[in-house]
Design a protein around this motif. Structure first.
Motif, mmCIF file in Angstrom:
data_model
loop_
_atom_site.group_PDB
_atom_site.id
_atom_site.type_symbol
_atom_site.label_atom_id
_atom_site.label_comp_id
_atom_site.label_asym_id
_atom_site.label_seq_id
_atom_site.Cartn_x
_atom_site.Cartn_y
_atom_site.Cartn_z
ATOM 1 N N GLY A 134 2.913 2.978 0.409
ATOM 2 C CA GLY A 134 1.901 3.230 -0.621
ATOM 3 C C GLY A 134 1.155 1.991 -1.068
ATOM 4 O O GLY A 134 0.059 2.080 -1.582
ATOM 5 N N GLY A 135 1.765 0.798 -0.910
ATOM 6 C CA GLY A 135 1.074 -0.450 -1.274
ATOM 7 C C GLY A 135 0.614 -0.425 -2.727
ATOM 8 O O GLY A 135 1.432 -0.302 -3.649
ATOM 9 N N THR A 136 -0.686 -0.488 -2.917
ATOM 10 C CA THR A 136 -1.305 -0.486 -4.244
ATOM 11 C C THR A 136 -0.739 0.615 -5.143
ATOM 12 O O THR A 136 -0.492 0.396 -6.325
ATOM 13 C CB THR A 136 -2.823 -0.247 -4.065
ATOM 14 O OG1 THR A 136 -3.353 -1.371 -3.374
ATOM 15 C CG2 THR A 136 -3.545 -0.061 -5.378
ATOM 16 N N ARG A 191 9.684 -8.646 4.804
ATOM 17 C CA ARG A 191 8.537 -9.483 4.419
ATOM 18 C C ARG A 191 8.258 -10.513 5.516
ATOM 19 O O ARG A 191 9.145 -11.289 5.875
ATOM 20 C CB ARG A 191 8.806 -10.203 3.093
ATOM 21 C CG ARG A 191 7.679 -11.163 2.688
ATOM 22 C CD ARG A 191 7.915 -11.804 1.348
ATOM 23 N NE ARG A 191 7.976 -10.827 0.275
ATOM 24 C CZ ARG A 191 6.914 -10.219 -0.256
ATOM 25 N NH1 ARG A 191 5.694 -10.501 0.191
ATOM 26 N NH2 ARG A 191 7.054 -9.331 -1.215
ATOM 27 N N ILE A 192 7.047 -10.508 6.018
ATOM 28 C CA ILE A 192 6.675 -11.471 7.064
ATOM 29 C C ILE A 192 6.256 -12.766 6.389
ATOM 30 O O ILE A 192 5.448 -12.756 5.469
ATOM 31 C CB ILE A 192 5.507 -10.921 7.911
ATOM 32 C CG1 ILE A 192 5.928 -9.593 8.528
ATOM 33 C CG2 ILE A 192 5.092 -11.915 8.989
ATOM 34 C CD1 ILE A 192 4.782 -8.774 9.038
ATOM 35 N N THR A 193 6.827 -13.873 6.850
ATOM 36 C CA THR A 193 6.506 -15.150 6.207
ATOM 37 C C THR A 193 5.708 -16.073 7.127
ATOM 38 O O THR A 193 4.999 -16.955 6.659
ATOM 39 C CB THR A 193 7.791 -15.885 5.774
ATOM 40 O OG1 THR A 193 8.645 -15.979 6.914
ATOM 41 C CG2 THR A 193 8.502 -15.136 4.655
ATOM 42 N N ILE A 225 2.200 -3.716 12.833
ATOM 43 C CA ILE A 225 1.323 -3.507 11.671
ATOM 44 C C ILE A 225 1.985 -4.136 10.449
ATOM 45 O O ILE A 225 3.167 -3.904 10.190
ATOM 46 C CB ILE A 225 1.108 -1.997 11.433
ATOM 47 C CG1 ILE A 225 0.389 -1.365 12.633
ATOM 48 C CG2 ILE A 225 0.331 -1.746 10.144
ATOM 49 C CD1 ILE A 225 0.208 0.147 12.550
ATOM 50 N N VAL A 226 1.205 -4.915 9.713
ATOM 51 C CA VAL A 226 1.716 -5.544 8.489
ATOM 52 C C VAL A 226 1.334 -4.669 7.303
ATOM 53 O O VAL A 226 0.165 -4.543 6.963
ATOM 54 C CB VAL A 226 1.110 -6.951 8.287
ATOM 55 C CG1 VAL A 226 1.701 -7.607 7.039
ATOM 56 C CG2 VAL A 226 1.338 -7.810 9.509
ATOM 57 N N GLY A 227 2.321 -4.024 6.677
ATOM 58 C CA GLY A 227 2.056 -3.292 5.440
ATOM 59 C C GLY A 227 1.967 -1.784 5.626
ATOM 60 O O GLY A 227 1.305 -1.300 6.547
ATOM 61 N N ALA A 228 2.648 -1.058 4.746
ATOM 62 C CA ALA A 228 2.632 0.411 4.787
ATOM 63 C C ALA A 228 1.847 0.970 3.611
ATOM 64 O O ALA A 228 2.267 1.904 2.932
ATOM 65 C CB ALA A 228 4.055 0.961 4.808
ATOM 66 N N GLY A 229 0.690 0.356 3.335
ATOM 67 C CA GLY A 229 -0.242 0.931 2.357
ATOM 68 C C GLY A 229 -1.102 1.969 3.056
ATOM 69 O O GLY A 229 -0.814 2.373 4.197
HETATM 70 C C1 FAD Z 1 -5.349 -0.134 -9.536
HETATM 71 C C2 FAD Z 1 -6.179 -0.044 -8.301
HETATM 72 C C3 FAD Z 1 -6.982 1.062 -8.079
HETATM 73 C C4 FAD Z 1 -7.765 1.139 -6.931
HETATM 74 N N1 FAD Z 1 -8.523 2.251 -6.732
HETATM 75 C C5 FAD Z 1 -9.270 2.352 -5.624
HETATM 76 C C6 FAD Z 1 -10.081 3.503 -5.385
HETATM 77 O O1 FAD Z 1 -10.111 4.432 -6.174
HETATM 78 N N2 FAD Z 1 -10.833 3.546 -4.271
HETATM 79 C C7 FAD Z 1 -10.833 2.525 -3.371
HETATM 80 O O2 FAD Z 1 -11.528 2.616 -2.370
HETATM 81 N N3 FAD Z 1 -10.065 1.427 -3.557
HETATM 82 C C8 FAD Z 1 -9.292 1.306 -4.652
HETATM 83 N N4 FAD Z 1 -8.534 0.193 -4.848
HETATM 84 C C9 FAD Z 1 -8.489 -0.845 -3.833
HETATM 85 C C10 FAD Z 1 -7.181 -0.560 -3.044
HETATM 86 O O3 FAD Z 1 -6.326 -1.624 -3.131
HETATM 87 C C11 FAD Z 1 -7.479 -0.159 -1.654
HETATM 88 O O4 FAD Z 1 -8.396 0.848 -1.624
HETATM 89 C C12 FAD Z 1 -6.272 0.305 -0.837
HETATM 90 O O5 FAD Z 1 -5.263 0.968 -1.559
HETATM 91 C C13 FAD Z 1 -5.747 -0.863 -0.127
HETATM 92 O O6 FAD Z 1 -4.847 -0.375 0.825
HETATM 93 P P1 FAD Z 1 -4.177 -1.334 1.855
HETATM 94 O O7 FAD Z 1 -3.167 -0.525 2.582
HETATM 95 O O8 FAD Z 1 -5.208 -2.009 2.682
HETATM 96 O O9 FAD Z 1 -3.503 -2.489 0.979
HETATM 97 P P2 FAD Z 1 -2.365 -2.398 -0.114
HETATM 98 O O10 FAD Z 1 -2.387 -1.123 -0.829
HETATM 99 O O11 FAD Z 1 -2.493 -3.650 -0.902
HETATM 100 O O12 FAD Z 1 -1.037 -2.420 0.738
HETATM 101 C C14 FAD Z 1 -0.669 -3.542 1.499
HETATM 102 C C15 FAD Z 1 0.795 -3.468 1.810
HETATM 103 O O13 FAD Z 1 1.122 -4.584 2.633
HETATM 104 C C16 FAD Z 1 2.339 -5.124 2.208
HETATM 105 N N5 FAD Z 1 2.382 -6.542 2.557
HETATM 106 C C17 FAD Z 1 1.526 -7.528 2.147
HETATM 107 N N6 FAD Z 1 1.900 -8.714 2.647
HETATM 108 C C18 FAD Z 1 3.005 -8.482 3.383
HETATM 109 C C19 FAD Z 1 3.867 -9.339 4.144
HETATM 110 N N7 FAD Z 1 3.651 -10.654 4.225
HETATM 111 N N8 FAD Z 1 4.918 -8.765 4.791
HETATM 112 C C20 FAD Z 1 5.136 -7.429 4.713
HETATM 113 N N9 FAD Z 1 4.369 -6.589 3.986
HETATM 114 C C21 FAD Z 1 3.315 -7.105 3.337
HETATM 115 C C22 FAD Z 1 2.343 -4.910 0.706
HETATM 116 O O14 FAD Z 1 3.660 -4.916 0.191
HETATM 117 C C23 FAD Z 1 1.662 -3.567 0.576
HETATM 118 O O15 FAD Z 1 2.565 -2.507 0.547
HETATM 119 C C24 FAD Z 1 -7.745 0.082 -5.986
HETATM 120 C C25 FAD Z 1 -6.950 -1.030 -6.225
HETATM 121 C C26 FAD Z 1 -6.176 -1.093 -7.360
HETATM 122 C C27 FAD Z 1 -5.317 -2.301 -7.567
#
Ligand code: FAD
Length: 500
Positions: free
Chosen positions: A55-57, A115-117, A22-26
């Motif tokens: 936590g990502g975002t 970080r995956i490149t 899995i890429v990313g711990a959001g």
């Molecule tokens: C300020 C803000 C508020 C938001 N509020 C809402 C909301 O209220 N409701 C809603 O539905 N959505 C909201 N969003 C959209 C939000 O981004 C998504 O809902 C959600 O948090 C995304 O989660 P995710 O895990 O898919 O991605 P992200 O949270 O972006 O996490 C991705 C993770 O992957 C990692 N990653 C990326 N590339 C690589 C790589 N090459 N190698 C290793 N790791 C990598 C990153 O470091 C990151 O930790 C909001 C966005 C922002 C910016």
């Protein structure tokens, strides 16, 4: 499951293999890990995360007031009750995610600062090889996996989107993007100009207005807002009745989703009515004398962009208190002391905050190669907004824009696990989406219909995104209410997915 690799690199290194990577711990990646652990208990998996924590975002964004703009009953996972106020701060979301990791023993599966490149697929081996750089040591590592699960979000984390305006170089104050908010930024007593009209600007302005001398929100055009109290009365009633939290979570989710569906249908059927309702909600806070027509009456139809919830009307309270002002105008040029507007008006500021959005980052800025051919992502067609024609053993969690992102993360989690189990039953090592003869005839369309949803960061980047066909199997519908039934029932053997 680790083995020594035979590598051509100058420094020999270890290659680790996992069934799923899995890429990313959001919120998506942690959700994916949970579903795998529950629905595919036999599979080994790892999450690689570039940042130092999960936590990502919600880890990345540090600007004052950062909070969700959708409710946590639906932005939270299906499987973990949310017990707080509907709109949550980043800190509260991180705490919730931390509990999910802790309660499900997921920490041992996560590698931070990885970080995956580069990701290379080999059809001869039916596996992906990933090149990874460690943030702390600078080491280059290599991982292999049978299935790559992209949970990297959709925007570039390192920097936000700031348009180029004339004269920016002569401005003597500070220019800051909310995505890279400096921890030591001194804004107390200062005049701050926030450029933007979306959820970020609406959050930031009331959060700093008390401390600043004055905050001006400069917008080119207005946005829809939905002011309301940050409480959920149904949840509070159920708690008073001592209904178990699991039930409360499920009931409140259903009620919110039911109400949102009704509002979405109404917005599509009677956009003018919904528009007036939303604008009246704002007017109720700002009063009859305020120029709502200029500053809070959008030109687009409701639901073409996400509607930001304004808890307790805090943005509007900032305006009525006189600490914040909204200006609707266009930038002509930056000056030494601020901004000259097209109307001729000058706005002076010590700090300019560019709440102007994201740069879309497709596939986490990872270089993809499939059997020695660099991947051109735009040439692919999306399978149900999660897999892509010609890309084997890969899925991407791309959530909803209008509904909470995590609703889709849970649905895709179920789908991916069901598909992986199906592959095991078939004895298949590879699954690749492929257009069937009846699909190949259809015209190929842009990833999303701008009539349906058109925020700037998507419109700027359509040429980077995959394409779609006008069929449920071959598009990201953005419609939770259709997908909640469609995805669990999707036929894995309808010919769209080719197993080998
Ligand atoms: C300020 C803000 C508020 C938001 N509020 C809402 C909301 O209220 N409701 C809603 O539905 N959505 C909201 N969003 C959209 C939000 O981004 C998504 O809902 C959600 O948090 C995304 O989660 P995710 O895990 O898919 O991605 P992200 O949270 O972006 O996490 C991705 C993770 O992957 C990692 N990653 C990326 N590339 C690589 C790589 N090459 N190698 C290793 N790791 C990598 C990153 O470091 C990151 O930790 C909001 C966005 C922002 C910016």
């Amino acid at each position: 499951m680790s083995q020594t690799a035979t590598l051509t690199d100058p420094t020999p290194q270890q290659t680790e293999h996992f069934d799923v990577l899995i890429v990313g711990a959001g919120i998506s990646g942690v959700g994916g890990a949970y579903h795998l652990s529950q629905q595919c208990p036999g599979k080994s998996f790892v999450i690689l995360e570039a940042l130092e924590s999960f936590g990502g975002t919600w880890q990345m964004h540090r600007y004052p007031g950062i909070r969700s703009d959708s409710d946590l009953y639906t932005f939270g996972y299906r499987f973990k009750p949310w017990t707080g106020a509907p709109i949550a701060t980043a800190e509260e979301i991180l705490k919730y995610m931390g509990e999910v990791i802790e309660e499900n023993g997921l920490a041992r599966h996560i590698r931070y600062q990885h970080r995956i490149t580069r990701a290379t697929w080999s059809s001869a081996d039916n596996r992906w090889t990933l090149e990874v750089t460690r943030g702390d040591t600078g080491e280059i590592l290599r991982f292999t996996t049978n299935f790559l699960w992209m949970c990297q979000g959709y925007y570039r984390h390192s920097e936000g989107y700031t348009p180029e305006w004339p004269g920016m170089d002569r401005y003597q104050g500070k220019i800051v993007h909310p995505q890279t908010w400096p921890e030591d930024l001194e804004y107390a007593g200062k005049n701050v100009l926030v450029i933007g009209s979306g959820a970020t600007a609406a959050t930031l302005v009331p959060a700093i207005a008390g401390a600043c001398n004055h905050v001006t929100m400069l917008q080119r055009s207005p946005t829809y807002f939905f002011p309301g109290q940050n409480v959920n009365e149904l949840a509070d009633t159920l708690r008073m009745l001592e209904v178990p939290e699991e039930w409360t979570h499920e009931i409140v989710r259903r009620k919110i989703l039911h109400d949102q569906e009704a509002l979405t249908s109404l917005a599509l059927a009677e956009p003018e009515l919904v528009k007036q309702e939303l604008i009246n909600g704002v007017r109720a806070y700002l009063g009859e004398d305020y120029d709502v027509d200029t500053h809070f009456t959008p030109r687009y139809r409701p639901w073409r962009q996400r509607i930001a919830f304004v808890p307790d009307g805090d943005l509007f309270k900032g305006i009525t208190s006189g600490k914040a002002t909204v200006v609707t105008d266009e930038i002509d040029t930056f000056t030494e002391k601020g901004i000259l507007l097209k109307s001729g008006k000058v706005l002076e500021a010590d700090i300019v905050v560019t709440a102007t959005g994201f740069n879309l980052s497709v596939l986490g800025d990872i270089e993809f190669v499939i059997d020695d051919r660099p991947l051109t992502f735009h040439e692919t067609v999306t399978y149900r907004g999660m897999m892509f024609t010609g890309i084997p053993n890969m899925a991407w969690i791309f959530g909803y824009f209008r509904a909470s992102w995590t609703l889709r993360a849970d649905l895709i989690g179920d789908f991916v696990c069901r598909m992986l189990n199906h592959m095991d039953e078939l004895g298949a090592h590879r699954v690749t989406p492929k257009l069937r003869p009846q699909d190949a005839e259809l015209p190929v369309l842009p990833w999303i219909d701008p009539e349906n949803f058109n925020p700037g960061y998507i419109m700027r980047s359509m040429h980077l995104l995959p394409q779609r066909l006008d069929k449920p199997e071959w598009q990201h519908t953005q419609d939770y209410w259709a997908e909640k039934d469609m995805l669990p029932a999707a036929d894995l053997d309808d010919g769209c997915l080719v197993y080998e």
